[in-house]
Design a protein around this motif. Structure first.
Motif, mmCIF file in Angstrom:
data_model
loop_
_atom_site.group_PDB
_atom_site.id
_atom_site.type_symbol
_atom_site.label_atom_id
_atom_site.label_comp_id
_atom_site.label_asym_id
_atom_site.label_seq_id
_atom_site.Cartn_x
_atom_site.Cartn_y
_atom_site.Cartn_z
ATOM 1 N N GLY A 101 59.103 -54.880 -79.713
ATOM 2 C CA GLY A 101 59.801 -53.895 -79.019
ATOM 3 C C GLY A 101 61.143 -54.132 -78.493
ATOM 4 O O GLY A 101 61.674 -53.432 -77.867
ATOM 5 N N VAL A 102 61.987 -55.255 -79.396
ATOM 6 C CA VAL A 102 63.250 -55.525 -78.840
ATOM 7 C C VAL A 102 64.243 -55.240 -80.202
ATOM 8 O O VAL A 102 63.909 -55.368 -81.293
ATOM 9 N N GLU A 103 65.238 -54.513 -79.587
ATOM 10 C CA GLU A 103 66.245 -54.158 -80.803
ATOM 11 C C GLU A 103 67.068 -55.400 -81.326
ATOM 12 O O GLU A 103 67.426 -56.208 -80.285
ATOM 13 N N ILE A 104 67.362 -55.304 -82.417
ATOM 14 C CA ILE A 104 67.907 -56.455 -82.999
ATOM 15 C C ILE A 104 69.335 -56.823 -82.212
ATOM 16 O O ILE A 104 69.782 -58.036 -82.090
ATOM 17 N N PRO A 105 70.193 -55.874 -82.098
ATOM 18 C CA PRO A 105 71.862 -55.825 -81.597
ATOM 19 C C PRO A 105 71.597 -56.673 -80.046
ATOM 20 O O PRO A 105 72.473 -57.465 -79.760
ATOM 21 N N SER A 106 70.552 -56.584 -79.332
ATOM 22 C CA SER A 106 70.355 -56.986 -78.151
ATOM 23 C C SER A 106 70.155 -58.568 -78.150
ATOM 24 O O SER A 106 70.297 -59.429 -77.293
#
Length: 355
Positions: free
Chosen positions: A40-45
């Motif tokens: 549930g983590v976005e790649i850019p972050s």
């Protein structure tokens, strides 16, 4: 024809595993898209951040040290906290990243083993509980049995007038044994039986349980009243709802305040399409604040009043969790206790499965 890099990227992006590439300074340079689905983590972050934000330094040094010893790859296991603050367990395969035969960083391949770890933890928990249950069972069954046998020997030599007194004591010992066997039966039934989805007449269930408890505790005079609101059906597991209600009501009677003139138990229930909300209040002896976070532990007893086994409230909480519900308790010594139980109404849902 696709080049090797395109084929590799396509293979990685279609994998359920998470691939992470870090440079020589341990900064994250690439993360496969599966990280969003799994964590549930976005790649850019993640891009540009240090891997040390997620892996402790000692573990990272262990990886790099092993790889410097000419090992092709190493495997390890670690825990990551996802976007919902849940722990996710991974097997990780670590290999060196080369560019023109020079090591330029590391490639991490993460395989999600959370279901396996949760099963292992549940097995360990079950085995620990089983050890405690076996010890407790042999101990608590032997005590009233030996007491009854001892009283029988005394009664055999007693006068006719005295035998009635000893028979009464024997009866109490056997009732204690019977009560313990019932609780053990509830414990194993809760562990083994599949969850059911059936219509429950809460009014009838309460009426039957109150009548039964009056027979179990004929010497305890407690006013038990209830009010059920809501005009929808309740669908859940009847046996387990009955187990919850019986254990809490039984405790309220066993631990009533003998100094009070009007001991009572008040039950208020509200049934909606989403949930059955039950509030059970008594003016009994109450529970000390220091014990409130322990009363649901296996075999814990907060008082010596009565002859409980410490199984009842453990079974209550475990049963409620199996029904995907929740329980809260408020109590004050000398004033009484309030339990609030919320059980999902399975009116428009499929039956809950045992995990």
């Amino acid at each position: 024809m696709k080049c090797r890099e395109e084929l590799f990227r396509e293979l990685v992006e279609n994998s359920e595993d998470i691939f992470i590439v870090i440079d020589r300074l341990f900064h994250i340079r690439y993360v496969s898209s599966s990280v969003t689905k799994v964590l549930g983590v976005e790649i850019p972050s993640l891009l540009g951040r240090s891997i040390l934000d997620f892996v402790d330094q000692q573990r990272l040094l262990k990886w790099t040290s092993s790889l410097h010893k000419s090992e092709d790859h190493i495997t390890d296991e670690f825990v990551f906290t996802d976007g919902n603050n849940h722990e996710v367990y991974f097997d990780v395969n670590v290999t060196k990243l080369f560019d023109q035969n020079e090591p330029q960083g590391l490639v991490l391949k993460l395989y999600n083993i959370t279901p396996k770890k949760l099963r292992e933890q549940e097995l360990i928990r079950s085995n620990q509980q089983l050890d405690q249950v076996i010890y407790k069972t042999t101990h608590d069954m032997k005590a009233p049995l030996m007491s009854a046998l001892g009283l029988v020997k005394i009664a055999e030599k007693a006068s006719f007038e005295e035998q009635a007194q000893y028979l009464s004591l024997i009866k109490k010992s056997l009732q204690r044994l019977d009560s313990f066997i019932d609780e053990m039966n509830n414990f194993y039934r809760n562990e083994k039986l599949a969850l059911q989805r059936e219509r429950i007449d809460l009014e009838k269930l309460l009426s039957e349980e109150v009548e039964n408890l009056k027979n179990v505790y004929p010497d305890r005079s407690v006013s038990i009243v209830w009010n059920i609101a809501g005009d929808v059906e309740l669908l859940s597991d009847k046996v387990r709802v009955q187990t919850i209600v019986t254990n809490i009501l039984s405790n309220a009677i066993k631990y009533m305040d003998l100094q009070k003139q009007n001991p009572f138990v008040k039950i208020a229930a509200l049934i909606t399409e989403e949930v059955c909300d039950i509030r059970i209040e008594d003016n009994g002896i109450g529970i000390a604040q220091a014990y409130l976070d322990k009363i649901f532990d296996l075999f814990f007893r907060a008082t010596d009043q009565g002859q409980g086994t410490g199984l009842g409230l453990f079974i209550v909480k475990d049963t409620i969790e199996r029904l995907k519900g929740k329980i809260e308790v408020q109590s004050k010594v000398g004033e009484g206790t309030i339990f609030r139980i919320q059980i999902p109404n399975q009116l428009y849902h499929q039956p809950v499965e045992i995990e």
